[in-house]
Design a protein around this motif. Structure first.
Motif, PDB file in Angstrom:
ATOM      1  N   SER A 275      46.151  25.270  37.948  1.00 44.00           N
ATOM      2  CA  SER A 275      45.735  26.572  37.023  1.00 44.00           C
ATOM      3  C   SER A 275      46.487  27.777  37.601  1.00 44.00           C
ATOM      4  O   SER A 275      46.831  27.939  38.904  1.00 44.00           O
ATOM      5  CB  SER A 275      44.237  26.947  36.880  1.00 44.00           C
ATOM      6  OG  SER A 275      43.946  26.677  38.017  1.00 44.00           O
ATOM      7  N   CYS A 276      46.556  28.812  36.806  1.00 41.44           N
ATOM      8  CA  CYS A 276      47.117  30.015  37.269  1.00 41.44           C
ATOM      9  C   CYS A 276      46.324  31.371  36.323  1.00 41.44           C
ATOM     10  O   CYS A 276      45.996  30.798  35.222  1.00 41.44           O
ATOM     11  CB  CYS A 276      48.477  30.362  37.326  1.00 41.44           C
ATOM     12  SG  CYS A 276      49.283  30.070  35.609  1.00 41.44           S
ATOM     13  N   LEU A 277      46.219  32.292  36.999  1.00 38.84           N
ATOM     14  CA  LEU A 277      45.641  33.466  36.266  1.00 38.84           C
ATOM     15  C   LEU A 277      47.022  34.367  35.954  1.00 38.84           C
ATOM     16  O   LEU A 277      47.827  34.481  36.862  1.00 38.84           O
ATOM     17  CB  LEU A 277      44.775  34.277  37.298  1.00 38.84           C
ATOM     18  CG  LEU A 277      44.270  35.709  36.963  1.00 38.84           C
ATOM     19  CD1 LEU A 277      43.480  35.718  35.609  1.00 38.84           C
ATOM     20  CD2 LEU A 277      43.631  36.436  38.047  1.00 38.84           C
ATOM     21  N   VAL A 278      46.977  34.831  34.765  1.00 38.42           N
ATOM     22  CA  VAL A 278      48.036  35.709  34.283  1.00 38.42           C
ATOM     23  C   VAL A 278      47.603  37.068  33.882  1.00 38.42           C
ATOM     24  O   VAL A 278      46.647  37.055  33.105  1.00 38.42           O
ATOM     25  CB  VAL A 278      48.973  34.959  32.989  1.00 38.42           C
ATOM     26  CG1 VAL A 278      50.083  35.997  32.969  1.00 38.42           C
ATOM     27  CG2 VAL A 278      49.399  33.775  33.446  1.00 38.42           C
TER      28      VAL A 278
ATOM     29  N   GLY B  39      51.957  48.113  34.218  1.00 37.89           N
ATOM     30  CA  GLY B  39      53.350  47.708  34.175  1.00 37.89           C
ATOM     31  C   GLY B  39      53.879  46.759  34.545  1.00 37.89           C
ATOM     32  O   GLY B  39      55.316  46.276  34.563  1.00 37.89           O
ATOM     33  N   GLN B  40      53.268  45.601  35.231  1.00 38.83           N
ATOM     34  CA  GLN B  40      53.332  44.246  35.862  1.00 38.83           C
ATOM     35  C   GLN B  40      52.658  43.184  35.095  1.00 38.83           C
ATOM     36  O   GLN B  40      51.643  43.297  34.482  1.00 38.83           O
ATOM     37  CB  GLN B  40      53.220  44.371  37.141  1.00 38.83           C
ATOM     38  CG  GLN B  40      53.666  45.606  38.164  1.00 38.83           C
ATOM     39  CD  GLN B  40      55.042  45.010  38.697  1.00 38.83           C
ATOM     40  OE1 GLN B  40      55.136  43.878  39.366  1.00 38.83           O
ATOM     41  NE2 GLN B  40      56.043  45.503  38.489  1.00 38.83           N
ATOM     42  N   LEU B  41      53.531  42.253  34.919  1.00 37.58           N
ATOM     43  CA  LEU B  41      53.067  40.823  34.543  1.00 37.58           C
ATOM     44  C   LEU B  41      53.167  39.768  35.790  1.00 37.58           C
ATOM     45  O   LEU B  41      53.707  39.762  36.410  1.00 37.58           O
ATOM     46  CB  LEU B  41      53.866  40.154  33.361  1.00 37.58           C
ATOM     47  CG  LEU B  41      53.393  38.809  32.759  1.00 37.58           C
ATOM     48  CD1 LEU B  41      53.667  38.539  31.390  1.00 37.58           C
ATOM     49  CD2 LEU B  41      53.648  37.638  33.684  1.00 37.58           C
ATOM     50  N   ILE B  42      51.648  39.536  36.213  1.00 37.89           N
ATOM     51  CA  ILE B  42      51.493  39.042  37.509  1.00 37.89           C
ATOM     52  C   ILE B  42      50.827  37.573  37.248  1.00 37.89           C
ATOM     53  O   ILE B  42      49.973  37.413  36.610  1.00 37.89           O
ATOM     54  CB  ILE B  42      50.601  39.940  38.462  1.00 37.89           C
ATOM     55  CG1 ILE B  42      51.165  41.298  38.313  1.00 37.89           C
ATOM     56  CG2 ILE B  42      50.413  39.228  39.767  1.00 37.89           C
ATOM     57  CD1 ILE B  42      50.048  42.024  39.167  1.00 37.89           C
TER      58      ILE B  42
END
Length: 152
Positions: free
Chosen positions: A93-96, A101-104
């Motif tokens: 899994s990952c958190l988005v 101004g950033q997509l992390i």
């Protein structure tokens, strides 16, 4: 801040919107999507973006143990899971997040099912959030979720 979590099991992706509560914590919200692994990158991107767009702030945190238990059961039903521990054990899994101004992309690992998921700090990926970066970011999310073995 906009947020969602993506789980990859051996059969499907589970994408969950996260919203920030009035206490500052993030909790699972809707929409939730369950998609086959064979889904196109473009459709996966659209569902991730839809979850991020539906992420809210100021959501009321369940106040009592009973309300929290009811909320948790609803979230598990949306995910078609019996409990979070088994989901954590059988998925990558990952958190988005979209923030400043950033997509992390924050990859997760489950070190202890009782404690939940832990961010793998040295694997975090940052993108300047500009129009058109969504597909490239989605392809990076797929790489993150495909790295290593998916637990069974």
């Amino acid at each position: 801040m906009k947020s969602c979590v993506i789980y990859r099991t051996d059969k499907e992706y589970k994408i969950v919107t996260e919203s920030e509560t009035d206490t500052g914590l993030f909790i699972s919200d809707t929409p939730v999507y369950i998609l086959p692994l064979a889904i196109s990158d473009e459709i996966l991107k659209d569902k991730i973006i839809n979850c991020l767009e539906n992420s809210k702030t100021g959501v009321k945190m369940p106040e009592t143990r009973e309300k929290f238990s009811k909320w948790q059961k609803e979230q598990l039903a949306n995910l078609q899971e019996k409990n979070f521990s088994s989901l954590y054990k059988k998925s990558k899994s990952c958190l988005v997040r979209i923030e400043s101004g950033q997509l992390i992309i924050y990859p997760y690992e489950c070190l202890d099912v009782k404690k939940g998921l832990t961010i793998i700090d040295d694997k975090v990926v940052h993108f300047n959030y500009l129009k058109g970066v969504e597909l490239i970011a989605t392809q990076e999310i797929i790489k993150v979720l495909n790295s290593g073995d998916v637990p069974v």
